[in-house]
Design a protein around this motif. Structure first.
Motif, mmCIF file in Angstrom:
data_model
loop_
_atom_site.group_PDB
_atom_site.id
_atom_site.type_symbol
_atom_site.label_atom_id
_atom_site.label_comp_id
_atom_site.label_asym_id
_atom_site.label_seq_id
_atom_site.Cartn_x
_atom_site.Cartn_y
_atom_site.Cartn_z
ATOM 1 N N ARG A 37 3.691 10.479 -8.547
ATOM 2 C CA ARG A 37 4.734 9.505 -8.299
ATOM 3 C C ARG A 37 4.078 8.134 -8.159
ATOM 4 N N ALA A 38 4.861 7.082 -8.315
ATOM 5 C CA ALA A 38 4.326 5.726 -8.222
ATOM 6 C C ALA A 38 5.138 4.930 -7.210
ATOM 7 N N GLU A 39 4.436 4.159 -6.371
ATOM 8 C CA GLU A 39 5.107 3.202 -5.498
ATOM 9 C C GLU A 39 5.161 1.866 -6.224
ATOM 10 N N MET A 40 6.334 1.261 -6.271
ATOM 11 C CA MET A 40 6.551 0.035 -7.031
ATOM 12 C C MET A 40 6.563 -1.180 -6.105
ATOM 13 N N PHE A 41 6.017 -2.291 -6.596
ATOM 14 C CA PHE A 41 5.949 -3.527 -5.825
ATOM 15 C C PHE A 41 6.463 -4.683 -6.668
ATOM 16 N N ASN A 42 7.102 -5.660 -5.997
ATOM 17 C CA ASN A 42 7.534 -6.860 -6.713
ATOM 18 C C ASN A 42 6.456 -7.932 -6.656
ATOM 19 N N SER A 43 6.740 -9.100 -7.195
ATOM 20 C CA SER A 43 5.737 -10.158 -7.286
ATOM 21 C C SER A 43 5.297 -10.686 -5.929
ATOM 22 N N SER A 44 6.083 -10.416 -4.885
ATOM 23 C CA SER A 44 5.710 -10.829 -3.521
ATOM 24 C C SER A 44 4.919 -9.756 -2.786
ATOM 25 N N GLY A 45 4.674 -8.611 -3.455
ATOM 26 C CA GLY A 45 3.933 -7.520 -2.836
ATOM 27 C C GLY A 45 4.770 -6.609 -1.983
ATOM 28 N N LEU A 46 6.108 -6.762 -2.031
ATOM 29 C CA LEU A 46 6.987 -5.916 -1.242
ATOM 30 C C LEU A 46 7.295 -4.628 -2.000
ATOM 31 N N SER A 47 7.315 -3.522 -1.266
ATOM 32 C CA SER A 47 7.574 -2.234 -1.884
ATOM 33 C C SER A 47 9.030 -2.125 -2.324
ATOM 34 N N LEU A 48 9.202 -1.609 -3.536
ATOM 35 C CA LEU A 48 10.541 -1.342 -4.067
ATOM 36 C C LEU A 48 10.854 0.147 -4.031
ATOM 37 N N GLY A 49 10.027 0.918 -3.332
ATOM 38 C CA GLY A 49 10.235 2.353 -3.248
ATOM 39 C C GLY A 49 9.393 3.106 -4.259
ATOM 40 N N PHE A 50 9.691 4.396 -4.386
ATOM 41 C CA PHE A 50 8.916 5.289 -5.235
ATOM 42 C C PHE A 50 9.733 5.740 -6.443
#
Length: 260
Positions: free
Chosen positions: A56-69
């Motif tokens: 599975r992958a944890e996703m991050f936005n350009s601010s480094g905040l997690s968008l979940g898995f």
């Protein structure tokens, strides 16, 4: 094994990819805070054999905040032979076979002691964390000088230095009860000729004793496929662009690895 994510949540600019197997979770080497543009392909050289593996992958936005898995995908890789490599140089992997002396005893001791306080007739355990596998006999044998040279190279040479950590991916032919994958810190490698000196073959045995250690940080990786490989495989940028429909296709063209 190729690990492929075709899509990510909107706004994803980077991901961490995780592998879960044998009750333990690892970051996949070369897939740590990896920049993405809609998809990602990575080769996992440390995937264990013969056990269910989840990714599975944890996703991050350009601010480094997690968008979940992402959703979890499960697979099992069935391989007969045991493969070993240094995690920092997976392209130097080779096949080995465990000898009859290997892993006959597997120890995972606790840190601690038993003490007898004043007035107590039985002891009290004062302990910490249970350790990983300690001082395991990891004797192996190879069938050719090519394999022998590859195994020696995993520990460095006169001109190169490396970390003496070896990843064992145990195949179905070897019935040993070691963790999968098994990362062993091995400080001494004893080469033992079997039939090479008398000219009847190239069998070489190796005596090794190792303890379970953490692998080198998964952010350290030698790229399998590079831009230089693709530039060497195609005469012009136009030829490269016409060969691949998408950037992901180019990133997955592992048949061109080593072309440079």
């Amino acid at each position: 094994m190729e690990v492929l994510f075709n899509t990510f949540a909107a706004g994803t600019t980077a991901v961490d990819v995780y592998r879960l197997a044998g009750g333990r979770e690892y970051l996949v080497r070369g897939a740590v805070k990896t920049a993405v543009a809609g998809a990602l392909s990575r080769i996992d050289f440390e995937v264990p054999f013969g056990v269910p593996v989840q990714y599975r992958a944890e996703m991050f936005n350009s601010s480094g905040l997690s968008l979940g898995f992402t959703d979890t995908a499960t697979t099992t890789v069935f391989v007969a032979e045991t493969w070993v490599h240094n995690p920092l140089d997976p392209q130097g992997a080779t096949i080995v076979a465990f000898r009859a002396t290997a892993a006959r005893e597997v120890k995972r001791p606790h840190e601690g002691d038993i003490v007898w306080p004043e007035g107590r007739t039985v002891g009290v355990v004062v302990s910490g964390q249970r350790r990983g596998v300690q001082d395991a006999v990891l004797d192996v044998i190879v069938d050719s000088i090519v394999q022998a040279d590859k195994l020696q190279a995993m520990f460095g040479s006169y001109g190169t230095r490396t970390t003496p950590v070896i990843c064992f991916r145990i195949g179905a032919n070897d019935r040993v009860r070691l963790p999968r994958p098994f990362f062993a810190g091995i400080l001494e490698l004893s080469e033992q000729d079997q039939n090479y000196a008398i000219g009847t073959g190239e069998k070489i045995a190796y005596g090794m004793t190792g303890s379970e250690v953490s692998p080198p940080t998964p952010a350290l990786v030698v790229p399998l496929l590079t831009r230089a490989d693709l530039n060497a495989a195609f005469a012009t940028r136009a030829a490269l662009n016409s060969f691949f429909l998408t950037r992901l296709d180019a990133n997955r063209a592992y048949q061109f690895a080593g072309s440079a």
